[in-house]
Design a protein around this motif. Sequence first.
Motif, short mmCIF file in Angstrom:
data_model
loop_
_atom_site.label_atom_id
_atom_site.label_comp_id
_atom_site.label_asym_id
_atom_site.label_seq_id
_atom_site.Cartn_x
_atom_site.Cartn_y
_atom_site.Cartn_z
N GLY A 167 51.53 -51.94 -20.77
CA GLY A 167 52.03 -51.51 -19.48
C GLY A 167 51.49 -50.14 -19.13
N ILE A 168 51.14 -49.94 -17.87
CA ILE A 168 50.71 -48.64 -17.38
C ILE A 168 51.36 -48.39 -16.02
CG2 ILE A 168 48.76 -47.21 -16.62
CD1 ILE A 168 46.97 -48.65 -18.56
N GLU A 169 51.81 -47.17 -15.81
CA GLU A 169 52.35 -46.76 -14.51
C GLU A 169 51.66 -45.47 -14.11
OE1 GLU A 169 56.64 -47.08 -13.39
OE2 GLU A 169 56.49 -44.88 -13.25
N VAL A 170 51.13 -45.44 -12.89
CA VAL A 170 50.39 -44.25 -12.45
C VAL A 170 50.63 -44.02 -10.96
CG1 VAL A 170 48.24 -45.51 -11.91
CG2 VAL A 170 48.14 -43.10 -12.57
N PRO A 171 50.74 -42.77 -10.53
CA PRO A 171 50.85 -42.47 -9.10
C PRO A 171 49.48 -42.41 -8.45
CG PRO A 171 51.13 -40.46 -10.36
CD PRO A 171 50.95 -41.57 -11.36
N VAL A 172 49.41 -42.81 -7.18
CA VAL A 172 48.17 -42.77 -6.39
C VAL A 172 48.51 -42.34 -4.98
CG1 VAL A 172 47.01 -44.59 -7.74
CG2 VAL A 172 48.40 -45.22 -5.73
N THR A 173 47.47 -42.17 -4.15
CA THR A 173 47.67 -41.93 -2.72
C THR A 173 47.45 -43.24 -1.97
OG1 THR A 173 46.99 -39.61 -2.77
CG2 THR A 173 46.74 -40.77 -0.68
N THR A 174 48.36 -43.54 -1.04
CA THR A 174 48.15 -44.67 -0.12
C THR A 174 48.25 -44.17 1.31
OG1 THR A 174 50.50 -45.25 -0.22
CG2 THR A 174 49.03 -46.42 -1.73
N LEU A 175 47.29 -44.56 2.12
CA LEU A 175 47.28 -44.18 3.53
C LEU A 175 47.56 -45.43 4.36
CD1 LEU A 175 45.15 -41.66 5.35
CD2 LEU A 175 45.05 -44.01 6.24
N CYS A 176 48.45 -45.31 5.33
CA CYS A 176 48.95 -46.47 6.06
C CYS A 176 47.91 -47.00 7.07
CB CYS A 176 50.23 -46.10 6.80
SG CYS A 176 50.91 -47.45 7.78
N PRO A 177 47.47 -48.25 6.92
CA PRO A 177 46.52 -48.82 7.89
C PRO A 177 47.09 -48.91 9.30
CG PRO A 177 46.60 -50.14 5.89
CD PRO A 177 47.73 -49.17 5.80
N CYS A 178 48.36 -49.23 9.43
CA CYS A 178 48.98 -49.35 10.74
C CYS A 178 49.01 -48.01 11.45
CB CYS A 178 50.39 -49.92 10.59
SG CYS A 178 51.25 -50.22 12.14
N SER A 179 49.40 -46.96 10.71
CA SER A 179 49.45 -45.62 11.29
C SER A 179 48.07 -45.19 11.77
CB SER A 179 49.98 -44.63 10.25
OG SER A 179 49.93 -43.32 10.72
N LYS A 180 47.05 -45.49 10.96
CA LYS A 180 45.68 -45.14 11.34
C LYS A 180 45.25 -45.90 12.60
CE LYS A 180 40.93 -45.25 9.65
NZ LYS A 180 40.02 -45.55 8.53
N GLU A 181 45.67 -47.15 12.70
CA GLU A 181 45.25 -48.01 13.81
C GLU A 181 45.87 -47.59 15.14
OE1 GLU A 181 43.19 -51.15 15.60
OE2 GLU A 181 43.02 -50.38 13.55
#
Length: 292
Positions: A167-181
């Motif tokens: 098992g691995i748990e890691v934080p990442v950045t996610t940018l919202c496609p809807c917000s960008k659109e």
Amino acid sequence: MTQLDLSTREARWKHFGSVDPIKGNKPTEKEKMPDLQSSKKDFLFEIEHVGIKNLIYPVRIDDFQTVGNFEFSTSLNQDEKGINMSRIIESVEKHYDNGVKLEFDYLTTLLNTLQSVMLQNTASLDVTAKWFFNRYSPITNQKAVGHADIRYILSVSDDKVTQKSLGIEVPVTTLCPCSKEISEYSAHNQRGIITVLIDLNPEIDLPDNYKDIVLDGMEANASSMLYPILKRTDEKAVTERAYENPRFVEDLIRLVAADLVELDWIKGFEIECRNEESIHQHDAFARLKYTK
């Protein structure tokens, strides 16, 4: 008035209520003490797992020493009352070398020792730890220590490995496609938490860098991975990469799954991505489970 002499520790103890030990009549030699755990008769059921949880012990992962939280267990035959739990710690100590090494071969040997000293057919462990590794910023190549949470689950029965999971748990950045659109400028982004639990094929040897392969499949598919240190040129690159790679939680777990499914040493997996939403009071999540 009687003058108290409290010049010794023992005198102060008695002043605060300590009393002398009572001389009893029960044996003090181990050989003469009854061993209830080893009682033999029909106790109605066999037990699959009995042992200890929340054992905090030093562990080694690659070049770093960190702390592991262990669960150890063995089976228990129907005709035995209990296990001798102190033997679990004794088994760990036999394999202690400036920490317990978190690698499957090493942990398998530890469980074989536990099987032997407990005289049981099966033994299992589940350990979580902080995995530290060197990480370099994308433009200036500045080195700092990054981390992810890692988990090893392992079971042996007789002379075979019956469960082998990572098992691995890691934080990442996610940018919202809807917000960008829909927005005239910018897009909201947030920290996403990716968790994978992988069922490994015990019949196939793992590559030496199996942890890095899995971690790369998790982070590379996000809008951006996270870095311990960023200079201005690094920050520009990370921000722009996230904008170029918008991800819903649904997108992210599918992309991670597409990488994992290609690996022949993986039998199946469960993936979850949870976004700590920056414009909502709630989190968004997606989860999938896949077996080959």
